[in-house]
Design a protein around this motif. Structure first.
Motif, PDB file in Angstrom:
ATOM      1  N   GLN A 169       1.103  -1.298   0.163  1.00  0.00           N
ATOM      2  CA  GLN A 169       0.026  -0.036  -0.115  1.00  0.00           C
ATOM      3  C   GLN A 169       0.850   1.229  -0.135  1.00  0.00           C
ATOM      4  OE1 GLN A 169      -2.935   0.265   3.152  1.00  0.00           O
ATOM      5  NE2 GLN A 169      -3.704   1.967   2.479  1.00  0.00           N
ATOM      6  N   ARG A 170       0.530   2.443  -0.803  1.00  0.00           N
ATOM      7  CA  ARG A 170       0.839   3.607  -0.729  1.00  0.00           C
ATOM      8  C   ARG A 170       0.293   4.551   0.294  1.00  0.00           C
ATOM      9  NH1 ARG A 170       6.244   3.661  -3.082  1.00  0.00           N
ATOM     10  NH2 ARG A 170       6.313   1.988  -4.599  1.00  0.00           N
ATOM     11  N   VAL A 171       0.857   5.175   1.211  1.00  0.00           N
ATOM     12  CA  VAL A 171      -0.019   6.183   1.955  1.00  0.00           C
ATOM     13  C   VAL A 171       0.687   7.660   1.918  1.00  0.00           C
ATOM     14  CG1 VAL A 171      -0.771   4.259   3.231  1.00  0.00           C
ATOM     15  CG2 VAL A 171       1.341   5.214   4.104  1.00  0.00           C
ATOM     16  N   LYS A 202       3.933  -0.776   4.105  1.00  0.00           N
ATOM     17  CA  LYS A 202       3.092   0.323   3.634  1.00  0.00           C
ATOM     18  C   LYS A 202       4.184   1.179   3.487  1.00  0.00           C
ATOM     19  CE  LYS A 202      -1.244  -0.469   5.991  1.00  0.00           C
ATOM     20  NZ  LYS A 202      -2.292  -0.041   6.873  1.00  0.00           N
TER      21      LYS A 202
END
Length: 206
Positions: A169-171, A202
């Motif tokens: 995931q990219r946050v 992440k």
């Protein structure tokens, strides 16, 4: 009259020369006669050719024998190599089997402690006892992995490295620079210098 006398003298000289020629032919030596070509090879030449032929046949037989010996040696060497490779493979399989059995025996001890912890928690109806047993089992399992050369991969707060991390995931996070591992979803492990399992993480992307 003079012409007839001249012809008569020439005839007499011719008859006188013929006996001399016949005498010269009779006086020819045997060596001179034998030196004339007969069209057949000399006996010495034939004997030399036969000797050379026998020598070539013997040399050919020797070469065939040497070739057969080399082929036999090669076949024996190939058989020895096949046996060596088979023994090596069997030895490697035996080493892996022994190592696996040793690891599983250690793992069974962890399982035993985990069962004891659950039994103690059930008997005492105590959550603290259960946690104490779980923590003990966890530490024992960590020790077992360290002995096997397994170490966790440090991920949180480190720059993202696809060789060790797998981005799930990219946050956004203003407090962290881009491509920083913000959170570890699943811990990764190394065995010696190789990645056993990458860390699932992440990653910051502002």
């Amino acid at each position: 009259m003079m012409e007839r006398d001249g012809m008569k003298r020439k005839s007499q000289r011719h008859h006188e020369e013929q006996p001399e020629a016949r005498q010269d032919q009779a006086q020819a030596t045997p060596q001179e006669i034998s030196s004339e070509p007969t069209g057949e090879p000399a006996a010495a030449d034939v004997a030399g050719l036969e000797a050379r032929l026998r020598a070539l046949e013997e040399e050919n037989a020797l070469l065939k024998q040497q070739l057969a010996e080399k082929q036999d040696s090669l076949l024996r060497a190939m058989a020895d190599f096949d046996n060596f490779r088979r023994r090596t493979r069997q030895e490697m399989e035996e080493i892996r089997r022994i190592a696996l059995e040793e690891f599983l025996r250690s793992l069974l001890r962890v399982m035993d402690n985990f069962e004891r912890a659950m039994q103690a928690a059930e008997e005492s109806q105590s959550f603290e006892k259960l946690m104490e047993g779980v923590q003990l089992t966890y530490r024992q399992l960590q020790s077992l992995l360290r002995e096997a050369g397994v170490q966790p991969i440090e991920a949180v707060g480190k720059p993202f490295d696809p060789n060790f991390h797998e981005a799930v995931q990219r946050v956004e996070s203003p407090d962290h620079p881009d491509e920083t591992v913000l959170e570890e979803v699943e811990r990764g492990y190394m065995i010696q210098s190789r990645v056993l399992r990458p860390s699932r993480v992440k990653v910051v992307k502002n």
